[in-house]
Design an enzyme around this catalytic site. Sequence first.
Site, PDB file in Angstrom:
ATOM      1  N   ILE A   5       0.812  -1.215   0.000  1.00 14.89           N
ATOM      2  CA  ILE A   5       0.000   0.000   0.000  1.00 14.89           C
ATOM      3  C   ILE A   5       0.847   1.268   0.000  1.00 14.89           C
ATOM      4  CG2 ILE A   5      -2.016  -1.066   1.072  1.00 14.89           C
ATOM      5  CD1 ILE A   5      -1.091  -0.037   3.773  1.00 14.89           C
ATOM      6  N   GLY A   6       2.162   1.104   0.005  1.00 12.26           N
ATOM      7  CA  GLY A   6       3.044   2.257  -0.050  1.00 12.26           C
ATOM      8  C   GLY A   6       4.485   1.821  -0.157  1.00 12.26           C
ATOM      9  N   GLY A   8       8.834   3.577  -0.266  1.00 12.23           N
ATOM     10  CA  GLY A   8       9.697   4.738  -0.132  1.00 12.23           C
ATOM     11  C   GLY A   8      11.145   4.350  -0.317  1.00 12.23           C
ATOM     12  N   GLY A  11      12.049   1.281   2.174  1.00 16.44           N
ATOM     13  CA  GLY A  11      11.285   0.050   2.283  1.00 16.44           C
ATOM     14  C   GLY A  11       9.883   0.195   1.748  1.00 16.44           C
ATOM     15  N   VAL A  12       8.998  -0.719   2.179  1.00 17.10           N
ATOM     16  CA  VAL A  12       7.630  -0.762   1.681  1.00 17.10           C
ATOM     17  C   VAL A  12       6.658  -0.870   2.855  1.00 17.10           C
ATOM     18  CG1 VAL A  12       8.298  -1.836  -0.499  1.00 17.10           C
ATOM     19  CG2 VAL A  12       7.669  -3.270   1.453  1.00 17.10           C
ATOM     20  N   VAL A  13       5.388  -0.569   2.566  1.00 20.56           N
ATOM     21  CA  VAL A  13       4.319  -0.716   3.548  1.00 20.56           C
ATOM     22  C   VAL A  13       3.285  -1.671   2.979  1.00 20.56           C
ATOM     23  CG1 VAL A  13       2.551   0.454   4.920  1.00 20.56           C
ATOM     24  CG2 VAL A  13       4.695   1.640   4.377  1.00 20.56           C
ATOM     25  N   ASP A 129       9.212  15.591   5.306  1.00 16.15           N
ATOM     26  CA  ASP A 129       8.850  14.733   4.171  1.00 16.15           C
ATOM     27  C   ASP A 129       7.344  14.760   3.926  1.00 16.15           C
ATOM     28  OD1 ASP A 129       9.345  13.023   2.046  1.00 16.15           O
ATOM     29  OD2 ASP A 129       9.275  11.206   3.272  1.00 16.15           O
TER      30      ASP A 129
END
Length: 314
Positions: A5-6, A8, A11-13, A129
């Site tokens: 779902i995200g 950066g 890493g990832v979410v 950010d």
Amino acid sequence: MGEVIGSGAFGVVNKGLLLETKQTVAIKTVYASEDLHSSVPSTIMQEISLLKEMEHANIVKTSVNRLLEAIPITDKEGYMIFEYLDYDLEKFMKKFPMKSKNKQRIKNFLRQILSGLVYCHELKIMHRDLRPDNLLVDHEGSVVKIADSGLARKFGSPLGEYCPEVVNLYYMPPEILLGSHLYSTHVDVWSLGCIFAEVINHQRLFKKFFEKDRLHKIFSIMGTPDATTWPGVTSLPDYIPDDFPKQDPKNLAEYVPDLEPAGVDLLSEMLCINPARRISNLDALAHAYFKNDDGDEEEEEEDYDGDDAAAAEK
């Protein structure tokens, strides 16, 4: 773990489920780069340290919706488990173009984000950010929360020098684009101003991606700074007078035609080129833009999915 779902730089979410409570959560997996094997624990621990200080309705992690768990695993990866919200602001705008353009909803979102930032800044924390995909929105489209404090940083008095490798380029203020290592909470104000304009127009106000192109675009609308309008700008590392021909500020209302005059005035103060003259979040909350607030959203639909989907197809 479920769907991504995200994502950066670190890493990832993923969407996940806590089996013992059946609660939907967001699982942030942070990876170390090959040349920075020890960065994951420090990154996670820094974020956890800041989150433990924050308890606000518009920041992900409160007394009710809080940071649920943090589990650093190895020097190469770690996990953080957060409350789950249905959308980020970018996805919300894309899925519900009509609903997200509702003037009262925009005002409500902006007020909530400002409230969260005022709280952060009172704790002497810069987010560094802010961007639409770091602002989470609930299913009803009534609550917005500031997320992802991975680049957040404590600041002191007097200000020290900080890393310029922060803030997504589309939301980066001119002082950082010009190479300044001395900056403060005004960087968050600029980023939120860019987001404000983007929600109004459903497109970015300063679209150029590369640093010099972005500065040209910013200066073409907000005016080229000089030693009079921004004392000290000529001493910034990347300020080269010959690269930035003199341009006068334009009428910002022409670039946000759907925004009421009080909103244009607030936006112009948030996007002030000189950071020392940029409005603070606290003063922004007291701005006249929020005075004529009836508290109700205009043209609210009970079921907006169909109307928005039809609008998107058109």
